[in-house]
Write a protein that holds these residues in place. Structure first.
Motif, PDB file in Angstrom:
ATOM      1  N   TRP A  98       0.833  -1.209   0.000  1.00  0.00           N
ATOM      2  CA  TRP A  98       0.000   0.000   0.000  1.00  0.00           C
ATOM      3  C   TRP A  98       0.864   1.254   0.000  1.00  0.00           C
ATOM      4  N   TYR A  99       1.900   1.255   0.829  1.00  0.00           N
ATOM      5  CA  TYR A  99       2.778   2.425   0.869  1.00  0.00           C
ATOM      6  C   TYR A  99       3.491   2.620  -0.468  1.00  0.00           C
ATOM      7  N   ARG A 107      -7.158   2.917   4.754  1.00  0.00           N
ATOM      8  CA  ARG A 107      -7.369   1.491   4.459  1.00  0.00           C
ATOM      9  C   ARG A 107      -7.079   0.587   5.651  1.00  0.00           C
ATOM     10  N   SER A 162      -0.984   4.374  -1.810  1.00  0.00           N
ATOM     11  CA  SER A 162      -2.348   4.314  -1.276  1.00  0.00           C
ATOM     12  C   SER A 162      -2.463   5.126   0.010  1.00  0.00           C
ATOM     13  N   ASP A 163      -3.695   5.486   0.352  1.00  0.00           N
ATOM     14  CA  ASP A 163      -3.980   6.157   1.620  1.00  0.00           C
ATOM     15  C   ASP A 163      -4.055   5.074   2.692  1.00  0.00           C
ATOM     16  N   ASP A 178       2.552   1.702  -3.383  1.00  0.00           N
ATOM     17  CA  ASP A 178       1.599   2.067  -4.431  1.00  0.00           C
ATOM     18  C   ASP A 178       1.043   3.470  -4.250  1.00  0.00           C
TER      19      ASP A 178
END
Length: 313
Positions: free
Chosen positions: A258-259, A268, A263-264, A261
């Motif tokens: 996630w980090y 999430r 992402s928030d 990419d």
């Protein structure tokens, strides 16, 4: 049977009837009762409670762990006091309750592969297949080992590529989604299992070499053998790698993705908490500070970009 033991067993029956599993809580309470009996005590006192809580079998001297042990006595004492006014209820501030968790062992992808490879060598051959499947399932879904061992055939829908985890820790149920490759591996296992045991004696999805449910009491010993065979060693001063640590591998890998990419992650995290079956998102937030790489990535989100720095300077 002592009066104190009778009261404790009566209390456990009542709590279980209310839906509490008490898998670790119950044995701890009975351990305290034995401690009282060994000391000739017939009444719960604060001194006895603290002495038992701080005299742990594994020698842990961390007060946060001891405070959790003392909670067992405190809750029981509250129940007991109306029946025995001489009962002393230990105050909540007797021991330091600051949270402390042992850092997990984080297997690399190569180490997970190595574990699955050495699992293949277990005999009988079907035992090796079950262990290979169990290790892979824990690593890619983050389910708890007990959940995987209890998972029933009807809980696994390989057409929808989902698993329903029923009545797990804290009495919660949840749905886990499978990657197509994971679903394919489970289909292969299912075919091999049904071929080996056409007339199943167990309703669980994973079975041992005799077609029966996996025994959670034996899994640590077998897994320790696999860790040794795979040449995996914990750093000096750290506890040995555990099967449960594969759950941490999934969690950390998800957060890292996630980090990377962009992402928030904060938004999430509640989703991940639900996926893992955490009752409190704080259990998921812990990974952000427990794993150096995650902490570094989180810190970069707080650092101003070059343009922002000019504006604020």
């Amino acid at each position: 049977m002592s009066a104190l033991r009778a009261r404790a067993e009566e209390y456990l029956v009542m709590r279980r009837a209310l839906g509490f599993k008490l898998e670790s809580w119950g044995p701890r309470l009975m351990s305290f009762v034995r401690f009282c009996e060994d000391h000739g005590a017939t009444t719960v006192t604060m001194d006895l409670a603290v002495q038992w809580a701080t005299s742990t079998a594994r020698g842990s001297d961390h007060e946060a762990y001891q405070a959790r042990r003392l909670d067992v006595v405190r809750i029981f004492a509250r129940y007991l006091q109306p029946l025995d006014p001489a009962t002393e209820v230990p105050p909540e501030d007797v021991l330091d309750r600051r949270q402390w968790r042992v850092p997990p062992y984080l297997y690399s992808p190569q180490e997970v592969t190595a574990l699955m490879d050495v699992a293949r060598t277990l005999r009988p051959a079907f035992r090796g297949l079950t262990w290979r499947t169990l290790i892979g399932l824990l690593a890619v879904t983050g389910v708890r080992q007990g959940e995987a061992c209890r998972m029933r055939r009807g809980d696994v829908d390989l057409n929808a590529e989902t698993i329903v985890i029923e009545d797990s820790k804290f009495g919660k149920s949840r749905m886990v989604f499978l990657h197509p490759t994971a679903a394919a591996a489970l289909r292969a296992y299912e075919r091999a299992r049904d071929e080996a045991f056409p007339r199943p004696t167990a309703g669980t999805f994973l079975v041992n070499s005799q077609g029966r449910p996996l025994d959670r009491r034996n899994t640590p010993k077998t897994f320790a053998q696999l860790v040794t065979a795979a040449g995996i060693k914990a750093p000096a001063g750290r506890r040995p790698p555990r099967l449960h640590d594969l759950r941490h591998v999934f969690t950390v890998a998800t957060l890292l993705d996630w980090y990377r990419d962009g992402s928030d992650v904060q938004a999430r995290l509640p989703v991940l908490s639900t996926w893992l079956g955490h009752i409190d998102p704080k259990s998921t937030y812990w990974y952000l500070s427990a794993v150096p790489e995650l902490l570094a990535l989180a810190a970069t989100r707080l650092e101003p970009t070059g343009q922002d720095a000019k504006v604020t300077s």
